[in-house]
Enzyme design. Sequence first.
Site, PDB file in Angstrom:
ATOM      1  N   ASN A   1      32.867 -17.951 -24.677  1.00 22.02           N
ATOM      2  CA  ASN A   1      33.404 -18.993 -25.555  1.00 22.02           C
ATOM      3  C   ASN A   1      34.898 -18.741 -25.774  1.00 22.02           C
ATOM      4  O   ASN A   1      35.447 -17.773 -25.270  1.00 22.02           O
ATOM      5  CB  ASN A   1      32.631 -19.027 -26.878  1.00 22.02           C
ATOM      6  CG  ASN A   1      32.650 -17.674 -27.553  1.00 22.02           C
ATOM      7  OD1 ASN A   1      33.689 -17.178 -27.949  1.00 22.02           O
ATOM      8  ND2 ASN A   1      31.478 -17.049 -27.661  1.00 22.02           N
TER       9      ASN A   1
ATOM     10  N   ASP B   1      24.787 -17.148 -28.465  1.00 19.12           N
ATOM     11  CA  ASP B   1      23.416 -17.239 -28.962  1.00 19.12           C
ATOM     12  C   ASP B   1      22.390 -16.988 -27.862  1.00 19.12           C
ATOM     13  O   ASP B   1      21.263 -16.595 -28.130  1.00 19.12           O
ATOM     14  CB  ASP B   1      23.181 -18.622 -29.579  1.00 19.12           C
ATOM     15  CG  ASP B   1      23.972 -18.771 -30.874  1.00 19.12           C
ATOM     16  OD1 ASP B   1      24.156 -17.759 -31.560  1.00 19.12           O
ATOM     17  OD2 ASP B   1      24.420 -19.896 -31.176  1.00 19.12           O
TER      18      ASP B   1
HETATM   19  N1  CTP Z   1      26.199 -13.814 -35.125  1.00 17.20           N
HETATM   20  C1  CTP Z   1      25.537 -12.666 -34.737  1.00 17.20           C
HETATM   21  N2  CTP Z   1      24.652 -12.720 -33.711  1.00 17.20           N
HETATM   22  C2  CTP Z   1      24.397 -13.888 -33.071  1.00 17.20           C
HETATM   23  C3  CTP Z   1      25.071 -15.058 -33.466  1.00 17.20           C
HETATM   24  C4  CTP Z   1      25.971 -14.985 -34.498  1.00 17.20           C
HETATM   25  O1  CTP Z   1      25.759 -11.620 -35.323  1.00 17.20           O
HETATM   26  N3  CTP Z   1      23.534 -13.891 -32.095  1.00 17.20           N
HETATM   27  C5  CTP Z   1      27.127 -13.727 -36.262  1.00 17.20           C
HETATM   28  C6  CTP Z   1      28.577 -14.055 -35.932  1.00 17.20           C
HETATM   29  O2  CTP Z   1      29.288 -12.894 -35.575  1.00 17.20           O
HETATM   30  C7  CTP Z   1      29.074 -14.642 -37.239  1.00 17.20           C
HETATM   31  C8  CTP Z   1      27.837 -15.303 -37.830  1.00 17.20           C
HETATM   32  O3  CTP Z   1      26.728 -14.693 -37.181  1.00 17.20           O
HETATM   33  O4  CTP Z   1      29.486 -13.651 -38.121  1.00 17.20           O
HETATM   34  C9  CTP Z   1      27.769 -16.793 -37.663  1.00 17.20           C
HETATM   35  O5  CTP Z   1      27.946 -17.142 -36.315  1.00 17.20           O
HETATM   36  P1  CTP Z   1      27.821 -18.651 -35.841  1.00 17.20           P
HETATM   37  O6  CTP Z   1      28.017 -18.713 -34.373  1.00 17.20           O
HETATM   38  O7  CTP Z   1      28.636 -19.538 -36.704  1.00 17.20           O
HETATM   39  O8  CTP Z   1      26.321 -18.943 -36.238  1.00 17.20           O
HETATM   40  P2  CTP Z   1      25.008 -18.953 -35.422  1.00 17.20           P
HETATM   41  O9  CTP Z   1      24.044 -18.029 -36.081  1.00 17.20           O
HETATM   42  O10 CTP Z   1      25.251 -18.677 -33.981  1.00 17.20           O
HETATM   43  O11 CTP Z   1      24.503 -20.431 -35.666  1.00 17.20           O
HETATM   44  P3  CTP Z   1      24.825 -21.786 -34.873  1.00 17.20           P
HETATM   45  O12 CTP Z   1      25.392 -21.381 -33.533  1.00 17.20           O
HETATM   46  O13 CTP Z   1      23.496 -22.423 -34.767  1.00 17.20           O
HETATM   47  O14 CTP Z   1      25.781 -22.535 -35.732  1.00 17.20           O
END
Ligand code: CTP
Length: 405
Positions: free
Chosen positions: A208, A274
């Site tokens: 990303n 993710d």
């Molecule tokens: N994060 C994490 N592990 C993952 C995904 C996210 O530790 N597999 C952490 C990121 O480092 C950040 C927080 O969770 O501190 C939020 O990340 P974000 O990408 O906004 O959220 P997601 O949980 O991935 O949700 P979505 O993509 O559905 O918005």
Amino acid sequence: MLRNKHILIGITGGIAAYKICTLIRDFKKSGADVKVICSPNALNFVTKLTLQNLSQNEVYEGEFTPRNWKPEHISLADWADIMLIAPATANTIGKIAQGIADNLLTSVACAFSKKMIIAPAMNVNMWQNESVQNNIKILEARGVDFLPPERGFLACGYSGKGRLCSLAKIYNAVNEALNYSDILKGKKVVITAGGTIEEIDPVRYISNYSSGKMGFALAKSAYYMGAEVVLITTKAFEAPFKIVKVKSALDMQEAVNSEFDTSDYVIMAAAVADYRVKERSEQKMKKENNDKLTLKLVKNPDILAELCKHKRAPHPDPLPKGARENDCVIVGFCAESENLLENAKAKIEKKGCDYLVANDISRKDIGFGVDENEVTILDKNGNTTKLEKASKVRIARKIWERIIN
Ligand code: CTP
């Protein structure tokens, strides 16, 4: 505010030297003790008498007029709590970056191991020169803070980026550095930064746009506040603290988990993918005659959510000898392209972290890849704090202020 603080100001040979007179007066008014060193050319732009009167100290310029047994470059370096070089010319920046100590100012800089702030001012073409920019990178990697020049009319007749940044910016940077210099002393801080890299085969990957700049700024800020810092990152940074280079979400999780039990703060600023490819191909995938390619993805662990779960898990009673209760403060980041606050509120609850820093990635002027940011900090009790648009370095400082307080 600056009572009993020792500020050493290095002035180099640029027209903006005259502005530093006002700054010296401001520092003095705040109670600081100020000493001034001039490079050989600085006194072409401002008089010694002015600097001496304003700082109420003698002005230092030559290396071979020692006032006591200790060489001046060492006693001045020992005396100062902070060294500010403003305005800094390309020449002086280059010498300090390369370890050249050919006058009193550069010799003190060479012997100086505490916080240094440099505010450059020069012609726009000189500022953009690759060697100058490389020298700045070298110094930043050593922990020096730069206050970049601003755009405007330049004394050389050009217009562009090159003029000394505002005196208020310099004053604030010095003030903050001095007031927060050991607020995190004795604390261990773990920060993740950058987008994770999920390999498809030896040459391709899913990732990303995260540059890691916000996480790096938070790490640097914590370092200057006296913390032991571990930066776990997918990006190539150089810094005077521990950096653990990782690639995938799984690597990152392993690195974070191995530091967690001894940490006081964990900040997950990384953009963790993710999903990862279910089976990474050992060999480069060939397109052959396929018009379509389907990749099977599996979910990555949620590093942040699992840390929070682990923190909340009941501790053995009594705790094993040498172990401590985990009272680590856990901070998440969230990047949203719509409904920022709504999504952030749902996310802090779902993940269970103490704070969540919400970022609007729909805007081009802040967030991914750029040097500025504007964020809202949520806490677990539902309070929100908005931080107006500012450099990531400044936002990092403000985030720490909020978390520590
Ligand atoms: N994060 C994490 N592990 C993952 C995904 C996210 O530790 N597999 C952490 C990121 O480092 C950040 C927080 O969770 O501190 C939020 O990340 P974000 O990408 O906004 O959220 P997601 O949980 O991935 O949700 P979505 O993509 O559905 O918005």
